[in-house]
Design a protein around this motif. Structure first.
Motif, PDB file in Angstrom:
ATOM      1  N   VAL A  96       0.836  -1.205   0.000  1.00 19.93           N
ATOM      2  CA  VAL A  96       0.000   0.000   0.000  1.00 19.93           C
ATOM      3  C   VAL A  96       0.867   1.249   0.000  1.00 19.93           C
ATOM      4  N   PHE A  97       1.917   1.253   0.830  1.00 19.16           N
ATOM      5  CA  PHE A  97       2.791   2.425   0.928  1.00 19.16           C
ATOM      6  C   PHE A  97       3.517   2.689  -0.389  1.00 19.16           C
ATOM      7  N   THR A  98       4.113   1.654  -0.973  1.00 17.62           N
ATOM      8  CA  THR A  98       4.855   1.851  -2.228  1.00 17.62           C
ATOM      9  C   THR A  98       3.929   2.275  -3.361  1.00 17.62           C
ATOM     10  N   THR A  99       2.721   1.724  -3.405  1.00 17.86           N
ATOM     11  CA  THR A  99       1.773   2.128  -4.446  1.00 17.86           C
ATOM     12  C   THR A  99       1.368   3.585  -4.272  1.00 17.86           C
ATOM     13  N   ALA A 100       1.129   4.000  -3.039  1.00 18.40           N
ATOM     14  CA  ALA A 100       0.755   5.391  -2.794  1.00 18.40           C
ATOM     15  C   ALA A 100       1.871   6.345  -3.208  1.00 18.40           C
ATOM     16  N   ILE A 101       3.118   6.004  -2.878  1.00 17.04           N
ATOM     17  CA  ILE A 101       4.260   6.848  -3.256  1.00 17.04           C
ATOM     18  C   ILE A 101       4.367   6.925  -4.779  1.00 17.04           C
ATOM     19  N   THR A 102       4.149   5.802  -5.450  1.00 16.91           N
ATOM     20  CA  THR A 102       4.224   5.802  -6.915  1.00 16.91           C
ATOM     21  C   THR A 102       3.167   6.706  -7.533  1.00 16.91           C
ATOM     22  N   ILE A 103       1.942   6.588  -7.060  1.00 17.72           N
ATOM     23  CA  ILE A 103       0.858   7.401  -7.614  1.00 17.72           C
ATOM     24  C   ILE A 103       1.103   8.886  -7.353  1.00 17.72           C
ATOM     25  N   LEU A 104       1.536   9.230  -6.138  1.00 19.26           N
ATOM     26  CA  LEU A 104       1.800  10.635  -5.822  1.00 19.26           C
ATOM     27  C   LEU A 104       2.968  11.177  -6.645  1.00 19.26           C
ATOM     28  N   SER A 105       3.985  10.348  -6.895  1.00 23.58           N
ATOM     29  CA  SER A 105       5.114  10.792  -7.719  1.00 23.58           C
ATOM     30  C   SER A 105       4.667  11.063  -9.149  1.00 23.58           C
ATOM     31  N   VAL A 106       3.836  10.169  -9.680  1.00 25.80           N
ATOM     32  CA  VAL A 106       3.312  10.378 -11.027  1.00 25.80           C
ATOM     33  C   VAL A 106       2.457  11.644 -11.075  1.00 25.80           C
ATOM     34  N   THR A 107       1.708  11.898  -9.991  1.00 31.78           N
ATOM     35  CA  THR A 107       0.880  13.106  -9.940  1.00 31.78           C
ATOM     36  C   THR A 107       1.734  14.363  -9.967  1.00 31.78           C
ATOM     37  N   LEU A 108       2.856  14.362  -9.232  1.00 28.55           N
ATOM     38  CA  LEU A 108       3.754  15.521  -9.234  1.00 28.55           C
ATOM     39  C   LEU A 108       4.367  15.738 -10.613  1.00 28.55           C
ATOM     40  N   LEU A 109       4.760  14.657 -11.262  1.00 25.67           N
ATOM     41  CA  LEU A 109       5.275  14.786 -12.629  1.00 25.67           C
ATOM     42  C   LEU A 109       4.187  15.323 -13.555  1.00 25.67           C
ATOM     43  N   GLY A 110       2.953  14.876 -13.311  1.00 20.95           N
ATOM     44  CA  GLY A 110       1.843  15.373 -14.112  1.00 20.95           C
ATOM     45  C   GLY A 110       1.612  16.854 -13.924  1.00 20.95           C
ATOM     46  N   PHE A 111       1.840  17.355 -12.696  1.00 20.81           N
ATOM     47  CA  PHE A 111       1.691  18.796 -12.463  1.00 20.81           C
ATOM     48  C   PHE A 111       2.697  19.585 -13.295  1.00 20.81           C
ATOM     49  N   GLY A 112       3.942  19.103 -13.339  1.00 22.48           N
ATOM     50  CA  GLY A 112       4.941  19.770 -14.171  1.00 22.48           C
ATOM     51  C   GLY A 112       4.555  19.746 -15.636  1.00 22.48           C
ATOM     52  N   ALA A 113       4.041  18.594 -16.101  1.00 23.99           N
ATOM     53  CA  ALA A 113       3.606  18.506 -17.494  1.00 23.99           C
ATOM     54  C   ALA A 113       2.420  19.421 -17.766  1.00 23.99           C
ATOM     55  N   TYR A 114       1.543  19.546 -16.775  1.00 11.59           N
ATOM     56  CA  TYR A 114       0.375  20.427 -16.943  1.00 11.59           C
ATOM     57  C   TYR A 114       0.819  21.872 -17.128  1.00 11.59           C
ATOM     58  N   MET A 115       1.713  22.341 -16.273  1.00  2.00           N
ATOM     59  CA  MET A 115       2.164  23.723 -16.352  1.00  2.00           C
ATOM     60  C   MET A 115       2.918  23.993 -17.650  1.00  2.00           C
ATOM     61  N   ALA A 116       3.665  22.990 -18.129  1.00  4.17           N
ATOM     62  CA  ALA A 116       4.493  23.215 -19.309  1.00  4.17           C
ATOM     63  C   ALA A 116       3.727  23.031 -20.617  1.00  4.17           C
ATOM     64  N   PHE A 117       2.785  22.082 -20.660  1.00  3.72           N
ATOM     65  CA  PHE A 117       2.152  21.733 -21.934  1.00  3.72           C
ATOM     66  C   PHE A 117       0.621  21.838 -21.904  1.00  3.72           C
ATOM     67  N   VAL A 118      -0.011  21.194 -20.927  1.00  2.00           N
ATOM     68  CA  VAL A 118      -1.472  21.126 -20.923  1.00  2.00           C
ATOM     69  C   VAL A 118      -2.085  22.511 -20.738  1.00  2.00           C
ATOM     70  N   SER A 119      -1.444  23.360 -19.916  1.00  3.41           N
ATOM     71  CA  SER A 119      -1.988  24.701 -19.696  1.00  3.41           C
ATOM     72  C   SER A 119      -2.051  25.478 -21.011  1.00  3.41           C
ATOM     73  N   ARG A 120      -1.111  25.235 -21.899  1.00  5.65           N
ATOM     74  CA  ARG A 120      -1.146  25.911 -23.202  1.00  5.65           C
ATOM     75  C   ARG A 120      -2.371  25.475 -24.005  1.00  5.65           C
ATOM     76  N   LEU A 121      -2.721  24.202 -23.923  1.00  9.96           N
ATOM     77  CA  LEU A 121      -3.918  23.733 -24.619  1.00  9.96           C
ATOM     78  C   LEU A 121      -5.166  24.405 -24.056  1.00  9.96           C
ATOM     79  N   HIS A 122      -5.189  24.589 -22.734  1.00 12.51           N
ATOM     80  CA  HIS A 122      -6.308  25.307 -22.094  1.00 12.51           C
ATOM     81  C   HIS A 122      -6.420  26.716 -22.667  1.00 12.51           C
ATOM     82  N   HIS A 123      -5.296  27.409 -22.762  1.00  9.26           N
ATOM     83  CA  HIS A 123      -5.269  28.772 -23.304  1.00  9.26           C
ATOM     84  C   HIS A 123      -5.696  28.789 -24.769  1.00  9.26           C
ATOM     85  N   ASP A 124      -5.157  27.870 -25.561  1.00  5.47           N
ATOM     86  CA  ASP A 124      -5.451  27.869 -27.000  1.00  5.47           C
ATOM     87  C   ASP A 124      -6.925  27.604 -27.272  1.00  5.47           C
TER      88      ASP A 124
END
Length: 319
Positions: free
Chosen positions: A42-70
């Motif tokens: 349970v602990f390792t799975t939670a850490i994995t999901i949260l790590s992927v979420t943090l990486l997703g936040f970086g991707a959102y700010m760099a790429f997905v947010s531009r799609l929102h604007h466009d």
């Protein structure tokens, strides 16, 4: 006296013969599969999901947010063109159909066209971080471009397409246009300033000026605001009575301000995200890895995007 020991005639019994070459080395005892405790899974799975979420936040700010604007720009440009054609585009601080009501935040009010930067952006009413996710925002206590006085338009420099990221490339003498409900207005750049650089003299009575404002300095740690002053060189249009004053601006509409009103939805969505991570981590132990990830991707993806959108509003509105 003890009796004598009599041995068999053929001698003592020989020990059994072991053929070492035939049998080979003895095999070590086999161990069963390693069992990971459920709590560790349970602990390792939670850490994995949260790590992927943090990486997703970086991707959102760099790429997905531009799609929102466009997407917001595409839809708003079509709607504003219709308003211009029908003569219902705003020309002041109030709604054209009901002058007793102020324009709603996020209402399209102009189209800014800067050919030197290859930028054509719909401008929206208001300068909160939420409004400027869609594009540049017009400061509500100033007149619209083309009217007497100094109008202010603010835009992001990095996230959500960074519509004003190259603003510093403008030089005195460059010309650009702004289209409002009163027609097309031409401006000539007077100067580009930041830090402690001196301000130009205020515009003379009956003349117009436009100040374009964005962040200056590091990408996510700006040190100041950059401003481009441009004088109106086309005909000055009449301005309706100003009913909204600078004292009525919300704190989140100021230069480099953050939107503190997002804390409540951010906490609510963050709790939902943590609850989902906990449930999915436990489901992996009793349900299976692939079955869990099939459910986790859309659920965590939706909550992660919602969280990233709220967190982005805690950044200064010009970033």
């Amino acid at each position: 006296m003890s009796a004598p020991v009599v041995l068999p005639a053929d001698g003592p019994a020989a020990p059994p013969r072991v053929d070492v070459l035939a049998s080979g080395p003895a095999e070590p005892p086999r161990r069963g599969p390693r069992v990971v405790p459920p709590g560790v899974q349970v602990f390792t799975t939670a850490i994995t999901i949260l790590s992927v979420t943090l990486l997703g936040f970086g991707a959102y700010m760099a790429f997905v947010s531009r799609l929102h604007h466009d997407r917001a720009q595409f839809v708003s440009y079509a709607n504003f063109r219709k308003d211009l054609a029908q003569g219902t585009a705003p020309t002041g601080q109030t709604q054209p159909e009901d002058p007793s009501k102020l324009l709603e935040l996020g209402t399209p009010v102009a189209v800014l066209d800067i050919p030197q930067l290859h930028r054509k952006e719909v401008v929206f009413e208001g300068t909160t971080g939420e409004v400027m996710e869609k594009g540049p925002g017009h400061r509500r206590d100033t007149p619209l471009p083309g009217q007497p006085g100094a109008s202010v338009i603010m835009g992001k420099a990095t996230t959500y397409g960074g519509p004003f990221k190259d603003l510093s490339a403008l030089v005195p003498g460059d010309e650009f246009t702004v289209t409002t409900g009163q027609g097309e207005h031409r401006f000539k750049v007077l100067d580009v300033r930041h830090g402690g650089m001196p301000q130009p003299p205020p515009p003379a009575a009956g003349t117009g000026r436009l100040v374009l404002t964005t962040a200056y300095g590091g990408m996510f740690a700006p040190t100041d605001a950059l401003r481009v002053d441009a004088d109106l060189i086309s005909e000055v249009k009449p301005a309706p009575r100003q009913v909204f004053k600078a004292s009525q601006l919300m704190p989140s509409e100021q230069v480099m301000a953050i939107d503190r009103g997002v804390w409540f939805p951010l906490v609510f969505i963050g709790e939902a995200l943590l609850l989902a991570v906990g449930l999915l981590s436990a489901a992996r132990v009793y349900w299976g890895t692939w079955q869990t990830w099939i459910v986790a991707v859309p659920v965590v993806g939706f909550l992660g995007l919602a969280t990233a959108d709220q967190v982005s509003r805690l950044l200064p509105n010009l970033i």
